[in-house]
Motif scaffolding. Structure first.
Motif, PDB file in Angstrom:
ATOM      1  N   GLN A 169       1.502 -10.736  13.663  1.00 12.60           N
ATOM      2  CA  GLN A 169       0.263  -9.947  13.623  1.00 12.60           C
ATOM      3  C   GLN A 169      -0.562 -10.304  12.391  1.00 12.60           C
ATOM      4  OE1 GLN A 169       1.796  -5.946  13.874  1.00 12.60           O
ATOM      5  NE2 GLN A 169       1.977  -6.004  16.100  1.00 12.60           N
ATOM      6  N   LEU A 170       0.129 -10.467  11.256  1.00 11.01           N
ATOM      7  CA  LEU A 170      -0.571 -10.804  10.020  1.00 11.01           C
ATOM      8  C   LEU A 170      -1.190 -12.207  10.117  1.00 11.01           C
ATOM      9  CD1 LEU A 170      -1.123  -9.561   7.230  1.00 11.01           C
ATOM     10  CD2 LEU A 170       0.917 -10.720   6.377  1.00 11.01           C
ATOM     11  N   TYR A 173      -4.363 -12.117  12.129  1.00  9.53           N
ATOM     12  CA  TYR A 173      -5.491 -11.531  11.378  1.00  9.53           C
ATOM     13  C   TYR A 173      -6.158 -12.624  10.524  1.00  9.53           C
ATOM     14  CZ  TYR A 173      -3.724  -6.794  12.426  1.00  9.53           C
ATOM     15  OH  TYR A 173      -3.304  -5.645  13.056  1.00  9.53           O
ATOM     16  N   VAL A 323      -5.253  -6.082   5.859  1.00  6.44           N
ATOM     17  CA  VAL A 323      -4.348  -7.175   5.473  1.00  6.44           C
ATOM     18  C   VAL A 323      -3.357  -6.689   4.402  1.00  6.44           C
ATOM     19  CG1 VAL A 323      -4.225  -9.423   4.321  1.00  6.44           C
ATOM     20  CG2 VAL A 323      -5.879  -9.062   6.153  1.00  6.44           C
ATOM     21  N   GLY A 326      -0.808  -4.855   6.073  1.00  6.20           N
ATOM     22  CA  GLY A 326       0.098  -5.808   6.734  1.00  6.20           C
ATOM     23  C   GLY A 326       1.146  -6.341   5.770  1.00  6.20           C
ATOM     24  N   ILE A 327       0.730  -6.602   4.524  1.00  5.49           N
ATOM     25  CA  ILE A 327       1.665  -7.115   3.510  1.00  5.49           C
ATOM     26  C   ILE A 327       2.684  -6.028   3.135  1.00  5.49           C
ATOM     27  CG2 ILE A 327       1.837  -7.954   1.113  1.00  5.49           C
ATOM     28  CD1 ILE A 327      -1.006  -9.265   1.690  1.00  5.49           C
TER      29      ILE A 327
END
Length: 485
Positions: A169-170, A173, A323, A326-327
């Motif tokens: 997913q990351l 993006y 983002v 996401g991290i």
């Protein structure tokens, strides 16, 4: 000979990494729509033979989920008839055809670049096909890893599958961000017209195609690599190929251990096929409820809405916060990967459920109050991080290992199908629940929605504490003995 006594860690890691690529594709395929949907919506709004409504766009954006329900439902049949490996090859082919077809749905038959109803139908069929691949991979990748991994590190290796989903997913993006580059996404004015048509023209005609097409590369790599991994020893014994099973087990575990594991497998697979409820109702019920709770805690609704919350808080570029989130998600998934074999499955699930309940209730109390914006953001981060070290990966670990060998294919398929059905239910009910008002301008929907999710998290913790067996360190054959009791 030393190699044979010990088994090869390198060999085990290499075949697990190939299977984990299926998880990455699962994440990639489900998240690619987030960057492409605005350009896609503007493209089909240009059709002259039909009106592309918001309802149609909602269906188009989530059509892959329909494929996910179909693919996961069929995964048990495919895993039993074709084997685990060949089923993953089939899923890889579905991924590749879907990515290519979503990029170029005209396929040299329909008029190139002309939005029509026929083109919309064809595009959605390609997305459903990709969803079938996702549904199959979501059930069979953890099953494959669970069946090749030694019991002392199985939980850790299956957890890597969830890490790959979040990583996929990351990655998408970033890929969407790079493809968009200096171009802009369509922005709609109050009347529903595109306010920046000239700036967004490239995104409307071409950008969304590149986003879908970018999946061709990981899909092709996965399909090629999966051809070189072995079939799982458990499946090989079920189809009476004991010598091949022993070869695979020896390469992974060493000679002595391999003979012992093979003997255990043969004892539990004396009957190739058993009825689904041979081990009682609770065995299947617990597997299904693990899947239901993983979605009913509302994680997808919370994650989908995060960018909008960041935007409401006055953040200039909510994609940056997305983002960052996401991290954070990846970091906390790694917590599960490295602690699941030390702490066990149940403690992580219970702690995660409590953390999520605190986060969800924090959002319920603070949402919509500008002076508490930072608390809202922190609550969302706590909620999301708690999911990532608990229900995210651990649910897949348990589904891969909790069922006895002879019913695993069918039972996993049923459990994962429930996961996708509840994913669809939660995703489709979130907006109407969230926008509920008892009186003009009140925040009833906000605290009601997150309050419900918080309550479900508490129920999930009690469910795990009372009913779910701990599987840490147990072999897959031990599961048969556990449920026989």
């Amino acid at each position: 000979m030393g190699q044979n006594q010990k088994g090869s860690k390198v060999y085990l890691v290499s075949i697990v990494m190939v299977a984990v690529l299926g998880g990455l594709l699962f994440g990639y395929d489900t998240a690619v729509i987030s960057g492409a949907e605005k350009g896609l919506q503007a493209f089909f709004r240009g059709a002259t033979d039909f009106e592309y409504t918001d309802f149609m766009h909602g269906l188009t954006s989530s059509s892959a989920l329909i494929g996910c329900i179909i693919g996961s439902s069929l995964s048990g049949l495919f895993a039993m008839r074709l084997g685990r490996k060949n089923s993953l090859v089939f899923a890889g082919i579905c991924f590749f055809i879907s990515a290519w077809g979503s990029m170029y749905p005209e396929s040299w038959i329909l008029t190139n670049g002309k939005p029509t109803l026929n083109l919309l139908v064809v595009f959605n069929l390609y997305r459903v096909l990709g969803g079938i691949g996702v549904g199959m991979a979501s059930a069979i990748c953890p099953m494959y890893i669970g069946e090749v991994a030694p019991s002392n590190i199985r939980g850790m290796l299956v957890s890597w599958n969830q890490f790959a989903i979040i990583f996929g997913q990351l990655v998408v993006y970033f890929v969407n961000f790079i493809i968009l580059g200096g171009h802009s996404n369509p922005i709609y004015n109050a009347a529903g017209a595109i306010a920046n048509m000239a700036d967004a023209q490239w995104t409307i005609t071409t950008g969304w195609r590149y986003m879908f097409g970018s999946e061709c590369i990981p899909a092709a790599l996965f399909t090629i690599f999966i051809c070189f991994v072995p079939e799982t020893p458990r499946y090989l014994v079920m189809i009476k190929q004991d010598k091949k099973a022993l070869d695979v087990l020896t390469r992974i575990n060493g000679t002595e251990k391999a003979i012992e594991i093979l003997s255990d497998i043969k004892n539990t697979i004396s009957v190739k096929k058993e009825k689904l409820f041979s081990y009682g109702f609770m065995c299947i019920f617990i597997g299904i409820m693990l899947s239901v709770f993983q979605q009913a805690v509302g994680i997808n609704a919370v994650l989908y809405y995060a960018p909008r919350i960041f935007q409401d808080m006055g953040m200039e570029n909510p994609m940056v916060q997305t983002v960052i989130m996401g991290i954070v998600n990846i970091s906390f998934t790694l917590v599960a990967v490295f602690t699941v074999e030390k702490l066990g499955r149940k403690p992580l699930l219970i702690c995660g459920s409590i953390g999520m309940a605190i986060g969800a209730l924090g959002v319920a109390i603070t949402f919509g109050n500008p002076s508490l914006n930072i608390l809202t953001m922190l609550s969302i981060m706590v909620y999301s991080a708690s999911f990532m070290f608990s229900w995210g990966p651990i649910c897949w670990v348990l589904i891969a290992e909790i069922f006895p060998n002879t019913i695993r294919g069918t039972a996993v398929a049923i459990a994962v199908a429930f996961q996708w059905i509840f994913n669809f239910i939660v995703s489709s009910t979130f907006v109407p629940m969230f926008n509920m008002h008892l009186s003009h301008g009140d925040n009833f929907g906000h605290w009601f929605t997150y309050g419900i999710y918080g309550l479900i998290c508490v129920i999930a913790a009690v469910f795990v504490w009372k009913l779910v067996p701990e599987t840490k360190g147990k072999t897959l054959e031990d599961m048969t003995k556990l449920w026989k009791k």
